[in-house]
Design an enzyme around this catalytic site. Structure first.
Site, PDB file in Angstrom:
ATOM      1  N   HIS A  10       6.409  -2.835  -5.612  1.00 43.24           N
ATOM      2  CA  HIS A  10       6.374  -2.893  -4.151  1.00 43.24           C
ATOM      3  C   HIS A  10       7.500  -3.777  -3.625  1.00 43.24           C
ATOM      4  O   HIS A  10       8.089  -4.552  -4.368  1.00 43.24           O
ATOM      5  CB  HIS A  10       5.068  -3.548  -3.673  1.00 43.24           C
ATOM      6  CG  HIS A  10       3.830  -2.888  -4.143  1.00 43.24           C
ATOM      7  ND1 HIS A  10       3.115  -2.019  -3.363  1.00 43.24           N
ATOM      8  CD2 HIS A  10       3.144  -2.991  -5.323  1.00 43.24           C
ATOM      9  CE1 HIS A  10       2.041  -1.610  -4.019  1.00 43.24           C
ATOM     10  NE2 HIS A  10       2.040  -2.176  -5.221  1.00 43.24           N
ATOM     11  N   TYR A  39      -1.260  -8.625  -4.718  1.00 42.53           N
ATOM     12  CA  TYR A  39      -0.306  -8.383  -5.811  1.00 42.53           C
ATOM     13  C   TYR A  39      -0.564  -9.349  -6.962  1.00 42.53           C
ATOM     14  O   TYR A  39      -1.000 -10.482  -6.758  1.00 42.53           O
ATOM     15  CB  TYR A  39       1.134  -8.598  -5.341  1.00 42.53           C
ATOM     16  CG  TYR A  39       1.512  -7.786  -4.129  1.00 42.53           C
ATOM     17  CD1 TYR A  39       1.617  -6.399  -4.192  1.00 42.53           C
ATOM     18  CD2 TYR A  39       1.778  -8.412  -2.918  1.00 42.53           C
ATOM     19  CE1 TYR A  39       1.974  -5.657  -3.078  1.00 42.53           C
ATOM     20  CE2 TYR A  39       2.137  -7.677  -1.797  1.00 42.53           C
ATOM     21  CZ  TYR A  39       2.230  -6.305  -1.885  1.00 42.53           C
ATOM     22  OH  TYR A  39       2.574  -5.573  -0.778  1.00 42.53           O
ATOM     23  N   HIS A 115       5.585   2.326  -5.243  1.00 40.93           N
ATOM     24  CA  HIS A 115       4.450   2.435  -4.330  1.00 40.93           C
ATOM     25  C   HIS A 115       4.488   3.746  -3.553  1.00 40.93           C
ATOM     26  O   HIS A 115       3.456   4.372  -3.305  1.00 40.93           O
ATOM     27  CB  HIS A 115       4.447   1.227  -3.384  1.00 40.93           C
ATOM     28  CG  HIS A 115       3.271   1.164  -2.478  1.00 40.93           C
ATOM     29  ND1 HIS A 115       3.310   0.501  -1.291  1.00 40.93           N
ATOM     30  CD2 HIS A 115       2.027   1.691  -2.565  1.00 40.93           C
ATOM     31  CE1 HIS A 115       2.135   0.611  -0.683  1.00 40.93           C
ATOM     32  NE2 HIS A 115       1.343   1.331  -1.435  1.00 40.93           N
ATOM     33  N   LYS A 121       5.137   5.718   2.363  1.00 35.26           N
ATOM     34  CA  LYS A 121       5.973   4.556   2.659  1.00 35.26           C
ATOM     35  C   LYS A 121       7.257   4.674   1.848  1.00 35.26           C
ATOM     36  O   LYS A 121       7.295   5.390   0.857  1.00 35.26           O
ATOM     37  CB  LYS A 121       5.259   3.257   2.255  1.00 35.26           C
ATOM     38  CG  LYS A 121       3.934   3.042   2.923  1.00 35.26           C
ATOM     39  CD  LYS A 121       3.266   1.785   2.409  1.00 35.26           C
ATOM     40  CE  LYS A 121       1.941   1.618   3.116  1.00 35.26           C
ATOM     41  NZ  LYS A 121       1.661   0.276   3.480  1.00 35.26           N
ATOM     42  N   CYS A 123       8.484   2.067   0.330  1.00 36.89           N
ATOM     43  CA  CYS A 123       8.276   0.960  -0.608  1.00 36.89           C
ATOM     44  C   CYS A 123       8.314   1.429  -2.066  1.00 36.89           C
ATOM     45  O   CYS A 123       7.624   2.383  -2.408  1.00 36.89           O
ATOM     46  CB  CYS A 123       6.933   0.314  -0.284  1.00 36.89           C
ATOM     47  SG  CYS A 123       6.426  -1.027  -1.353  1.00 36.89           S
TER      48      CYS A 123
END
Length: 135
Positions: A10, A39, A115, A121, A123
């Site tokens: 991420h 995380y 991710h 996203k 990411c």
């Protein structure tokens, strides 16, 4: 220890050059109703690796994937204008490579993912699976 089948990379979705700490992310996640930082590891701009949530605990970083994954995040992911961008410093690139390598040695059946493979996203703003394919 839980079974780990994925390592998911991420970004913090912060602008290039902005440092982020575990405590800051912990605050963001608690504000969203999480028990603590979601995380397992943070890599800061200097390439220092910090532990977040303990590996033995299920993360809160990727909906539908948390039970069997480790979440790794790097500080950055946005250009100065706020658009998604791979903003990793050379130190972050080195530290991420070493961290992913270590995790793959400890969890040899785990695959590496971005991710964005699991969410709409950008990411982490680079293809982690491709970058770390040889590990």
């Amino acid at each position: 220890m839980r079974k780990i089948t994925k390592i998911i990379v991420h970004c913090t979705a912060t602008k290039a050059g902005r440092e982020v700490t575990v405590a800051e992310i912990d605050g963001w996640h608690r504000a969203r109703g999480f028990r603590c930082i979601g995380y397992h590891y943070l890599v800061n701009l200097k390439g220092e690796v910090f532990a977040g949530r303990p590996e033995a605990e299920i993360g809160a970083h990727c909906l539908g994937q948390n039970a069997e994954s480790i979440g790794v995040v790097y500080a950055g992911g946005l250009a100065a204008d706020g658009t998604p961008a791979d903003t990793r410093t050379p130190q972050q690139e080195t530290a991420l490579r070493e961290l992913i390598s270590d995790l793959r040695k400890r969890f040899p059946s785990a695959t590496v993912h971005s991710h964005y493979e699991f969410a709409a996203k950008a990411c982490p703003c680079f293809d982690a699976g491709e970058e770390y394919v040889e590990m």
